[in-house]
Design a protein around this motif. Structure first.
Motif, PDB file in Angstrom:
ATOM      1  N   ARG A   1       5.309   0.059  -0.296  1.00 44.38           N
ATOM      2  CA  ARG A   1       4.424  -0.090  -1.447  1.00 44.38           C
ATOM      3  C   ARG A   1       5.084   0.348  -2.749  1.00 44.38           C
ATOM      4  O   ARG A   1       4.421   0.788  -3.683  1.00 44.38           O
ATOM      5  CB  ARG A   1       3.135   0.689  -1.194  1.00 44.38           C
ATOM      6  CG  ARG A   1       2.295   0.018  -0.113  1.00 44.38           C
ATOM      7  CD  ARG A   1       1.014   0.715   0.183  1.00 44.38           C
ATOM      8  NE  ARG A   1       0.217  -0.081   1.127  1.00 44.38           N
ATOM      9  CZ  ARG A   1      -0.709   0.407   1.920  1.00 44.38           C
ATOM     10  NH1 ARG A   1      -0.978   1.715   1.903  1.00 44.38           N
ATOM     11  NH2 ARG A   1      -1.379  -0.374   2.734  1.00 44.38           N
ATOM     12  N   GLY A   2       6.383   0.231  -2.786  1.00 48.20           N
ATOM     13  CA  GLY A   2       7.146   0.504  -3.994  1.00 48.20           C
ATOM     14  C   GLY A   2       8.394  -0.349  -3.981  1.00 48.20           C
ATOM     15  O   GLY A   2       8.453  -1.387  -3.314  1.00 48.20           O
ATOM     16  N   ASN A   3       9.421   0.080  -4.701  1.00 47.33           N
ATOM     17  CA  ASN A   3      10.680  -0.653  -4.728  1.00 47.33           C
ATOM     18  C   ASN A   3      11.522  -0.332  -3.500  1.00 47.33           C
ATOM     19  O   ASN A   3      11.314   0.680  -2.821  1.00 47.33           O
ATOM     20  CB  ASN A   3      11.473  -0.302  -5.987  1.00 47.33           C
ATOM     21  CG  ASN A   3      10.754  -0.726  -7.260  1.00 47.33           C
ATOM     22  OD1 ASN A   3      10.106  -1.768  -7.292  1.00 47.33           O
ATOM     23  ND2 ASN A   3      10.858   0.090  -8.302  1.00 47.33           N
TER      24      ASN A   3
ATOM     25  N   ASN B   1       5.786   4.954  -0.466  1.00 45.74           N
ATOM     26  CA  ASN B   1       6.616   5.137  -1.656  1.00 45.74           C
ATOM     27  C   ASN B   1       7.759   4.126  -1.655  1.00 45.74           C
ATOM     28  O   ASN B   1       7.750   3.154  -0.901  1.00 45.74           O
ATOM     29  CB  ASN B   1       7.169   6.566  -1.681  1.00 45.74           C
ATOM     30  CG  ASN B   1       6.064   7.595  -1.639  1.00 45.74           C
ATOM     31  OD1 ASN B   1       5.262   7.687  -2.557  1.00 45.74           O
ATOM     32  ND2 ASN B   1       6.008   8.374  -0.554  1.00 45.74           N
ATOM     33  N   ALA B   2       8.749   4.375  -2.485  1.00 51.17           N
ATOM     34  CA  ALA B   2       9.947   3.540  -2.508  1.00 51.17           C
ATOM     35  C   ALA B   2      10.791   3.812  -1.267  1.00 51.17           C
ATOM     36  O   ALA B   2      10.619   4.822  -0.576  1.00 51.17           O
ATOM     37  CB  ALA B   2      10.752   3.815  -3.774  1.00 51.17           C
TER      38      ALA B   2
ATOM     39  N   GLY C   1       7.249  -3.985  -4.758  1.00 47.93           N
ATOM     40  CA  GLY C   1       7.968  -3.853  -6.022  1.00 47.93           C
ATOM     41  C   GLY C   1       9.121  -4.834  -6.042  1.00 47.93           C
ATOM     42  O   GLY C   1       8.994  -5.971  -5.600  1.00 47.93           O
TER      43      GLY C   1
END
Length: 459
Positions: free
Chosen positions: A105-107, A87-88, A125
């Protein structure tokens, strides 16, 4: 090791009553589980410092974070550790990382890769402000790398000292400015690959904008597939493989920066870099204006300066060569006499200062006069050693009439011989008493002939 042999351990960030574990307790449980595991699956609830000092080259460890991650994910990441956040992530991802692969795998928010010295951080991200700041790099290891699929925030790569940043500009938070405001301030090393639009506010005193050359492009294209696979976006490879879309910001070298702030090019630098290469040497001032009258300007007899008379103060201060010479030999007078064809007078003047023009001035002296010669600001220092060795053909200067006094000098080294020389020139009868059978002291008996040749000493 096969998948069946890998030991996978799951750690949950809540206790049996469903209460969230503190970051400290969660870290202790994760560390205990890592001691006997090859892979950890962490169900986190915003705990900080996940992955802190875990794994090693001898014991590789994969950490998969499936819940919200707090600050400093991958902090002090070790070589051999792979940390994957599904996640973020919050602030300071990869802080002080020295070798781990940290994948988000995110911001991610602010401070990604702050003070990182090794390893890779891959963001699927965009990131916030102050990414890739104060990175370090030991040339004995691989450079630290930060990959961002989207865009970065303000003050990116501030004081970057060697890290490599790659900003792909895909689905950017700020598509109009993928590098944020004022990137690369204080940057002294490393490179920034970027793709997309910027506001052109990068620090021009610290970074220069170019296109990747063949070697730099190959470096990028070789590593791009692994990054896209890590963040789960392999379908973007073709889009990101267009070379014309990429730009490069590289740190300005100290040599380049010195020229930027040096002001007008000094005459010596101009002579070396421009004049000598284009015209084969010579005096730029003389060659540019061969007919220029360089004689002393006469009295101005008209206009507001008619009552003023030039006053030449050149003799109020010693020339650098004279000032730094231990004997204060007036080299400028010697050169003037030689230019005027009065070489014998120049040699006689020198011998009135020292009886060792060839052996000392011309050979073993460190020649502070040459080191401080103001002529080198134009082209090259005057070679006083050549002038010193040329005196061996000159006649000794004429001594003053005897004043009827005698002086005994104990020791026939350089000091004793020089003292006797000056006394004799001034009409004093000097007698040297030397216990050895040879005069000269260290000049004749200590300094090797390879440095002071016997031929020069006997001149």
């Amino acid at each position: 090791m096969s998948a069946q042999e890998r030991k996978v351990v799951r750690v949950r960030g809540k206790d049996d009553q469903g209460r969230r574990l503190t970051s400290k307790v969660f870290e202790e449980e994760v560390r205990g589980a890592a001691a006997a595991a090859d892979e950890l699956i962490l169900e986190s609830f915003g705990q900080h410092n996940i992955g802190l000092r875990l794994g090693s080259k001898e014991h590789p460890l994969t950490i998969r974070v499936q819940g919200p991650a707090g600050q400093r994910l991958g902090c002090m990441g070790q070589p051999g550790a792979t940390i994957v956040c599904e996640n973020a992530a919050s602030d300071d991802v990869g802080y002080l990382n020295i070798g781990a692969d940290v994948i988000v795998r995110g911001n991610a928010t602010n401070g990604v890769c702050n003070a990182m010295a090794g390893g890779r951080v891959m963001i699927g991200g965009s990131i916030g402000a102050r990414g890739l700041t104060m990175t370090k790099w030991n040339p004995e290891y691989e450079r630290p790398e930060m990959w961002v699929l989207g865009s970065v925030g303000d003050t990116f790569a501030e004081f970057n000292c060697g890290g490599i940043g790659i900003v792909c500009g895909v689905e950017a938070k700020n598509p109009d400015n993928v590098l944020g405001y004022r990137p690369c301030v204080g940057m002294v090393g490393g490179k920034i690959y970027f793709r997309g639009t910027t506001d052109d506010s990068y620090s021009r005193t610290n970074a220069k904008l170019t296109q990747p050359d063949d070697e730099e492009w190959q470096w990028l294209i070789d590593r791009l597939p692994e990054f896209l696979e890590a963040v789960g976006r392999p379908e973007l490879l073709e889009i990101l493989s267009v070379r014309e879309d990429w730009n490069l910001l590289s740190a300005i070298t100290p040599q380049e920066r010195a020229l930027m702030f040096s002001g007008p090019m000094p005459m010596a630098e101009f002579s070396r870099r421009v004049w000598s290469q284009g015209f084969g040497g010579g005096d730029p001032l003389r060659d540019l204006a061969p007919g220029l009258d360089r004689s002393v300007i006469g009295v101005i007899e008209s206009g507001e300066f008619r009552r003023r008379k030039p006053f030449w103060a050149n003799r109020n201060s010693a020339a650098p060569c004279t000032y730094y010479c231990p004997m204060h030999i007036p080299t400028i007078d010697r050169l003037r006499m030689i230019r005027e064809g009065r070489a014998d007078e120049a040699y006689e003047m020198l011998l009135r200062y020292t009886p060792f023009p060839a052996s000392v001035c011309g050979t073993i002296c460190p020649n502070l006069c040459i080191q401080n010669c103001s002529r080198k600001k134009v082209d090259y220092s005057i070679d006083v050693q050549v002038l010193g060795r040329a005196v061996h053909t000159a006649e000794p200067p004429k001594a003053q009439p005897s004043i009827g006094k005698k002086v005994a000098i104990i020791g026939g080294g350089p000091a004793g011989m020089a003292t006797a020389w000056h006394l004799a020139l001034n009409g004093v009868e000097a007698h040297i008493f030397e216990r050895d059978n040879q005069l000269g002291g260290k000049l004749a008996q200590t300094i090797p002939w390879e440095r002071l040749s016997k031929a020069v000493w006997e001149m």
